[in-house]
Design an enzyme around this catalytic site. Structure first.
Site, PDB file in Angstrom:
ATOM      1  N   CYS A 110      38.166 -36.361  16.435  1.00 14.51           N
ATOM      2  CA  CYS A 110      37.217 -36.438  15.324  1.00 14.51           C
ATOM      3  C   CYS A 110      37.048 -35.079  14.643  1.00 14.51           C
ATOM      4  CB  CYS A 110      35.867 -36.977  15.752  1.00 14.51           C
ATOM      5  SG  CYS A 110      34.785 -37.285  14.340  1.00 14.51           S
ATOM      6  N   ASP A 126      45.054 -40.462  20.862  1.00 18.12           N
ATOM      7  CA  ASP A 126      44.879 -39.025  20.725  1.00 18.12           C
ATOM      8  C   ASP A 126      46.024 -38.201  21.301  1.00 18.12           C
ATOM      9  OD1 ASP A 126      42.496 -39.701  19.602  1.00 18.12           O
ATOM     10  OD2 ASP A 126      41.243 -39.050  21.271  1.00 18.12           O
ATOM     11  N   LYS A 169      42.602 -37.732  14.611  1.00 18.67           N
ATOM     12  CA  LYS A 169      42.415 -38.454  15.871  1.00 18.67           C
ATOM     13  C   LYS A 169      41.024 -39.107  15.903  1.00 18.67           C
ATOM     14  CE  LYS A 169      46.440 -36.923  17.000  1.00 18.67           C
ATOM     15  NZ  LYS A 169      47.607 -37.810  16.852  1.00 18.67           N
ATOM     16  N   THR A 170      40.951 -40.333  15.417  1.00 21.68           N
ATOM     17  CA  THR A 170      39.683 -41.045  15.317  1.00 21.68           C
ATOM     18  C   THR A 170      39.837 -42.457  15.863  1.00 21.68           C
ATOM     19  OG1 THR A 170      40.100 -42.029  13.141  1.00 21.68           O
ATOM     20  CG2 THR A 170      39.203 -39.770  13.182  1.00 21.68           C
ATOM     21  N   ALA A 171      38.697 -43.115  16.103  1.00 17.06           N
ATOM     22  CA  ALA A 171      38.724 -44.508  16.549  1.00 17.06           C
ATOM     23  C   ALA A 171      39.374 -45.395  15.494  1.00 17.06           C
ATOM     24  CB  ALA A 171      37.312 -44.987  16.861  1.00 17.06           C
ATOM     25  N   ALA A 172      39.146 -45.075  14.225  1.00 20.14           N
ATOM     26  CA  ALA A 172      39.756 -45.860  13.153  1.00 20.14           C
ATOM     27  C   ALA A 172      41.277 -45.785  13.215  1.00 20.14           C
ATOM     28  CB  ALA A 172      39.258 -45.368  11.798  1.00 20.14           C
ATOM     29  N   CYS A 196      36.873 -40.818   8.779  1.00 18.00           N
ATOM     30  CA  CYS A 196      36.009 -39.773   9.315  1.00 18.00           C
ATOM     31  C   CYS A 196      34.666 -39.829   8.592  1.00 18.00           C
ATOM     32  CB  CYS A 196      36.666 -38.408   9.122  1.00 18.00           C
ATOM     33  SG  CYS A 196      35.794 -37.072   9.951  1.00 18.00           S
TER      34      CYS A 196
END
Length: 300
Positions: free
Chosen positions: A48, A182, A190-193, A225
């Protein structure tokens, strides 16, 4: 150097360790006129990329509402507020509105909590050197890497990330291996999305490889983000590979909005738990075009 021993006291904190988030809030509330708060960010990639700024904006928003004029500074190693220029220019306005001082080209290398001193490696036109900064609050984002069992194994590239094709997520040297998330070297945030976008791609392509089919699908680099610019507004930065702007909604995403705050606060936590069970939810992102000029009335 010195970070682990310093965390949790003398104003040194990090939201990247969940148990220290309450201490971050305590430090933010304790700032007084003229005191200095440093917010750092390491070399990418990190989980993130917006998280270092979220803590800073929430601190600045609280202090503004309390009438406190503290010296807030943001110290990333890169040359801008965000890796996507489209959003970086809008964040420049947010930073200016709060009176935050950017310290570009600063990489944190040492923390002395007891003395409240932070040492940075500074890279600019004059070369590389070390500088020391005092602080009353220091929010640190630690450098991040893949776990040792991956980093020290045969699957990674020279930087220590699992080496895959950025679109098919298939390993470039071992075709029976796929990777997402990740620890892969896909050049996305590097995000959940991003994981939500990669999961169905990886699943489809694994089956294609197992069944010896040639119908692999491709990941477009999408990541989201949600940049919390205040306690009431969020700038929902959505983008893909090569800086493509890929918002889910037609409104200009550079403008912080209350609606995005609701999404961040209420919808996304619900969606996260569904994702863990395999229910990925709706996906509305697409490449969209917007005027180069910033929308009016950008404010935190």
């Amino acid at each position: 150097d010195g970070l682990v021993a310093s965390l949790g006291a003398n104003g040194v904190t990090s939201n990247y360790r969940y148990d220290l988030a309450p201490y971050t809030w305590e430090c933010a509330k304790g700032l007084r006129n003229g005191q200095r708060a440093l917010f750092t960010q390491p070399q990418m990639p990190i989980k993130c990329a917006g998280a270092p700024q979220k803590a800073m904006y929430l601190t600045a928003d609280h202090l503004r509402k309390q009438g406190v004029q503290a010296d807030i500074r943001f110290a990333p190693p890169g040359p801008s507020m965000f890796g996507i220029p489209f959003y970086a220019k809008a964040l420049d306005k947010v930073v200016a509105d709060y009176g935050i001082t950017p310290m570009f080209g600063h990489e944190l290398i040492k923390v002395d909590g007891a003395a409240q001193k932070a040492t940075f490696r500074v890279s600019d036109d004059q070369g590389s050197r070390e500088v020391e900064e005092s602080f009353d609050m220091l929010h640190v984002v630690p450098p991040q890497s893949a776990p040792d069992f991956l980093r020290n194994g045969p699957l990674v590239d020279s930087a220590g990330w699992v080496e895959v094709d950025r679109e098919t997520l298939q390993h470039t040297r071992y075709p029976h291996i796929f990777a997402l998330g990740d620890c892969s070297n896909t050049p996305n945030s590097k995000t959940a999305a991003a994981v939500r976008g990669q999961a169905p791609i990886a699943a489809h392509n694994v089956l294609s490889a197992v069944e010896d089919r040639a119908d692999m699908t491709r990941y477009d680099g999408y990541a989201s983000c949600p940049l919390t610019t205040s306690h009431e507004r969020v700038m929902l930065a959505e983008f893909g590979y090569d800086g493509k702007i890929m918002p889910s909604f037609p409104a200009d995403p550079r403008k912080p909005r209350r609606f995005y705050w609701w999404i961040k606060q209420s919808f996304l936590p619900w969606l996260y738990w569904r994702m863990l069970k395999g229910n990925l939810g709706p996906d509305w992102h697409r490449t969209r075009s917007f005027p180069e000029s910033l929308p009016t009335a950008i404010r935190p």
